[in-house]
Design a protein around this motif. Structure first.
Motif, short mmCIF file in Angstrom:
data_model
loop_
_atom_site.label_atom_id
_atom_site.label_comp_id
_atom_site.label_asym_id
_atom_site.label_seq_id
_atom_site.Cartn_x
_atom_site.Cartn_y
_atom_site.Cartn_z
N ILE A 254 0.84 -1.20 0.00
CA ILE A 254 0.00 0.00 0.00
C ILE A 254 0.87 1.25 0.00
CG2 ILE A 254 -1.60 1.34 1.44
CD1 ILE A 254 -2.85 -1.43 2.23
N ILE A 255 1.92 1.25 0.83
CA ILE A 255 2.81 2.40 0.91
C ILE A 255 3.63 2.56 -0.37
CG2 ILE A 255 4.76 3.44 2.16
CD1 ILE A 255 1.98 3.56 3.60
N VAL A 256 4.06 1.47 -0.97
CA VAL A 256 4.78 1.54 -2.25
C VAL A 256 3.90 2.22 -3.30
CG1 VAL A 256 5.66 0.16 -4.19
CG2 VAL A 256 6.36 -0.38 -1.84
N ASP A 257 2.64 1.78 -3.41
CA ASP A 257 1.72 2.39 -4.38
C ASP A 257 1.50 3.87 -4.07
OD1 ASP A 257 1.45 -0.05 -5.66
OD2 ASP A 257 -0.48 -0.52 -4.72
N PHE A 258 1.35 4.20 -2.80
CA PHE A 258 1.16 5.59 -2.35
C PHE A 258 2.34 6.46 -2.77
CE2 PHE A 258 1.71 8.71 1.17
CZ PHE A 258 0.55 9.46 0.97
N LEU A 259 3.56 5.96 -2.56
CA LEU A 259 4.76 6.71 -2.93
C LEU A 259 4.87 6.87 -4.44
CD1 LEU A 259 7.27 5.11 -0.40
CD2 LEU A 259 6.36 7.46 -0.32
N LYS A 260 4.61 5.82 -5.17
CA LYS A 260 4.69 5.87 -6.63
C LYS A 260 3.68 6.85 -7.21
CE LYS A 260 6.77 1.38 -7.51
NZ LYS A 260 6.59 0.02 -8.09
N GLU A 261 2.49 6.93 -6.60
CA GLU A 261 1.48 7.89 -7.04
C GLU A 261 1.98 9.33 -6.87
OE1 GLU A 261 -2.08 7.03 -4.83
OE2 GLU A 261 -2.33 5.08 -5.80
N LYS A 262 2.89 9.53 -5.93
CA LYS A 262 3.47 10.85 -5.69
C LYS A 262 4.70 11.10 -6.57
CE LYS A 262 2.07 11.61 -0.96
NZ LYS A 262 1.50 12.89 -1.32
N GLY A 263 5.03 10.14 -7.42
CA GLY A 263 6.18 10.29 -8.30
C GLY A 263 7.50 9.96 -7.65
N ILE A 264 7.46 9.27 -6.53
CA ILE A 264 8.67 8.91 -5.80
C ILE A 264 9.13 7.53 -6.24
CG2 ILE A 264 9.60 8.39 -3.50
CD1 ILE A 264 7.60 10.52 -2.43
N GLU A 265 10.42 7.42 -6.54
CA GLU A 265 11.00 6.13 -6.91
C GLU A 265 11.15 5.28 -5.65
OE1 GLU A 265 14.97 4.37 -9.16
OE2 GLU A 265 14.68 6.54 -9.01
#
Length: 147
Positions: A17-28
């Motif tokens: 869930i956190i990985v998806d959340f970070l990726k949605e923010k454009g974070i690698e």
């Protein structure tokens, strides 16, 4: 920004869930955790996250186990890591502002996914204030040199 994330078996779902959340923010995201629910040892993943941050492979790290405590202890054994356990957003912000924390830890059995997102969001957006806090961070880091 690149964030290393690691987890044990208790935190696979929350990590995703956190990985998806970070990726949605454009974070690698550098996934250093397990993707299996088979019992495993959280120190392995705390160390991996800590080493990725200290080496510069990642800018920051997130480590998740059942409570956040065990994995934070492991991450903090890596020289140069300042890992903090945060179960709410205020402590997460202050860990960055005053302690220049470079690894965020929390527990999958302690915080739900929405609260975890709030914690992560506040933590990654907070900045170290320096000033009088730099002296204290330097004092913390000097403890490593004594051993």
């Amino acid at each position: 920004m690149k964030i290393a994330i690691g987890n044990d078996h208790s935190a696979v779902e929350l990590k995703n869930i956190i990985v998806d959340f970070l990726k949605e923010k454009g974070i690698e995201v550098l996934n250093l955790g397990t993707d299996s629910s088979e019992s495993c040892d959280y120190p392995v993943y705390g160390e991996k996250v800590g080493r990725a941050v200290v080496s510069g492979e990642a800018d920051l790290g997130i480590a998740i186990c059942g409570t956040g405590l065990g994995i934070s202890l492991a991450a903090n054994k890596v020289k140069g890591v300042r890992a903090c356990v945060c179960s709410e957003p205020y402590t997460a912000v202050m860990s960055r502002r005053h302690n220049d924390a470079n690894v965020l830890c929390f527990g999958a059995r302690v915080v739900g996914s929405e609260l975890a997102k709030m914690i992560v969001d506040e933590w990654i957006n907070a900045e170290f204030e320096g000033g009088r806090h730099q002296r204290r961070v330097d004092m913390i880091m000097a403890i490593e040199e004594k051993d």
